[in-house]
Design a protein around this motif. Structure first.
Motif, PDB file in Angstrom:
ATOM      1  N   ASP A  40       4.089 -15.172  27.338  1.00  0.00           N
ATOM      2  CA  ASP A  40       4.322 -16.570  28.407  1.00  0.00           C
ATOM      3  C   ASP A  40       5.127 -17.333  27.233  1.00  0.00           C
ATOM      4  N   PRO A  41       6.179 -17.729  27.834  1.00  0.00           N
ATOM      5  CA  PRO A  41       7.183 -18.765  27.131  1.00  0.00           C
ATOM      6  C   PRO A  41       6.415 -20.291  26.918  1.00  0.00           C
ATOM      7  N   GLY A  42       5.466 -20.338  27.835  1.00  0.00           N
ATOM      8  CA  GLY A  42       4.741 -21.607  27.664  1.00  0.00           C
ATOM      9  C   GLY A  42       5.692 -22.766  28.486  1.00  0.00           C
ATOM     10  N   LYS A  43       4.849 -23.981  28.423  1.00  0.00           N
ATOM     11  CA  LYS A  43       5.550 -25.077  28.988  1.00  0.00           C
ATOM     12  C   LYS A  43       5.184 -26.348  28.068  1.00  0.00           C
ATOM     13  N   ARG A  44       5.972 -27.141  27.773  1.00  0.00           N
ATOM     14  CA  ARG A  44       6.054 -28.056  26.952  1.00  0.00           C
ATOM     15  C   ARG A  44       5.113 -29.253  27.388  1.00  0.00           C
ATOM     16  N   VAL A  45       3.860 -29.481  27.136  1.00  0.00           N
ATOM     17  CA  VAL A  45       2.886 -30.613  27.825  1.00  0.00           C
ATOM     18  C   VAL A  45       2.951 -31.843  27.005  1.00  0.00           C
ATOM     19  N   LEU A  46       3.015 -31.766  25.641  1.00  0.00           N
ATOM     20  CA  LEU A  46       2.824 -32.658  24.784  1.00  0.00           C
ATOM     21  C   LEU A  46       4.096 -32.743  23.669  1.00  0.00           C
ATOM     22  N   ASP A  47       4.613 -33.908  23.279  1.00  0.00           N
ATOM     23  CA  ASP A  47       5.648 -34.344  22.520  1.00  0.00           C
ATOM     24  C   ASP A  47       4.946 -33.762  20.991  1.00  0.00           C
ATOM     25  N   ALA A  48       6.046 -32.695  20.468  1.00  0.00           N
ATOM     26  CA  ALA A  48       5.788 -32.163  19.275  1.00  0.00           C
ATOM     27  C   ALA A  48       5.392 -33.032  18.151  1.00  0.00           C
ATOM     28  N   ARG A  49       5.904 -34.567  18.386  1.00  0.00           N
ATOM     29  CA  ARG A  49       5.585 -35.380  17.321  1.00  0.00           C
ATOM     30  C   ARG A  49       4.030 -35.791  17.292  1.00  0.00           C
ATOM     31  N   VAL A  50       3.708 -35.800  18.645  1.00  0.00           N
ATOM     32  CA  VAL A  50       2.243 -36.224  18.554  1.00  0.00           C
ATOM     33  C   VAL A  50       1.301 -35.107  18.169  1.00  0.00           C
ATOM     34  N   GLN A 152       6.971 -31.114   9.504  1.00  0.00           N
ATOM     35  CA  GLN A 152       7.270 -32.520  10.280  1.00  0.00           C
ATOM     36  C   GLN A 152       8.318 -32.258  11.257  1.00  0.00           C
ATOM     37  N   PRO A 153       8.185 -32.711  12.319  1.00  0.00           N
ATOM     38  CA  PRO A 153       9.321 -32.520  13.480  1.00  0.00           C
ATOM     39  C   PRO A 153      10.324 -33.708  13.217  1.00  0.00           C
ATOM     40  N   ALA A 154      11.312 -33.581  13.456  1.00  0.00           N
ATOM     41  CA  ALA A 154      12.333 -34.788  13.493  1.00  0.00           C
ATOM     42  C   ALA A 154      11.948 -35.969  14.359  1.00  0.00           C
ATOM     43  N   GLY A 155      12.369 -37.027  14.023  1.00  0.00           N
ATOM     44  CA  GLY A 155      11.935 -38.248  14.924  1.00  0.00           C
ATOM     45  C   GLY A 155      10.653 -38.919  14.735  1.00  0.00           C
ATOM     46  N   LEU A 156       9.993 -38.784  13.452  1.00  0.00           N
ATOM     47  CA  LEU A 156       8.783 -39.220  13.107  1.00  0.00           C
ATOM     48  C   LEU A 156       9.117 -40.218  11.821  1.00  0.00           C
TER      49      LEU A 156
END
Length: 174
Positions: A40-50, A152-156
């Motif tokens: 299942d490729p899945g669905k983004r439900v939460l910001d990776a940074r959070v 750590q993802p970008a944008g933090l």
């Protein structure tokens, strides 16, 4: 349910992607493959940074030390894990849910029909955490899963706040 708890924690473990759980990945008859689960490729439900911030909070042993002590059952020797416990006010339920980048485990203890409560003060650390600890340690070892953690993802925004490393979304601060 434990499945719902594990699915929720898996969103943090996959950096914000929800994938539907499944129970059978492969069925064979002799050497013939009868069924293979399609990923299942899945669905983004939460910001990776959070998700990353939650991973950091839940995996920091210092955050649990005041209640459980350092290197408690909520740690695994030589491994970084994120974990959360929970006990209902009435001592009917005890939970421990935790993950690594490779595995998520939810453990529940209690009485399914709620007629009989657990012994007073039977919180999750004494009921669910020992089962969670043993299963996670054994599973990670048996599967030869490495001790890896998240990048750590970008944008933090990374800073030091009150003497500790902290991460913030843009527009927020210590």
């Amino acid at each position: 349910t434990p499945l719902q708890m594990a699915t929720g924690a898996s969103v943090l473990a996959t950096q914000g992607i929800l994938r539907q759980p499944y129970s059978v990945s492969l069925v064979t008859k002799g050497t013939k493959e009868v069924y293979r689960h399609q990923a299942d490729p899945g669905k983004r439900v939460l910001d990776a940074r959070v998700a990353f911030i939650m991973q950091q909070i839940m995996s920091n042993d210092a955050n649990r030390a005041m209640i459980f002590g350092r290197n408690s059952l909520l740690t695994l020797p030589g491994r970084r894990v994120a974990v959360k416990t929970g006990t209902s006010d009435s001592f009917a339920d005890a939970w421990t849910v935790g993950f690594t980048p490779h595995i998520v485990t939810a453990v529940w203890g209690g009485n399914a029909d709620w007629r009989v409560k657990m012994t007073k003060n039977s919180d999750s650390y004494y009921i669910a955490a020992p089962m969670w600890h043993r299963f996670m340690q054994d599973a990670l070892d048996a599967l030869h899963l490495p001790n890896e953690w998240y990048s750590q993802p970008a944008g933090l925004i990374t800073t030091t706040c009150r003497g500790h490393q902290a991460w913030y979304l843009p527009g927020t601060h210590c």
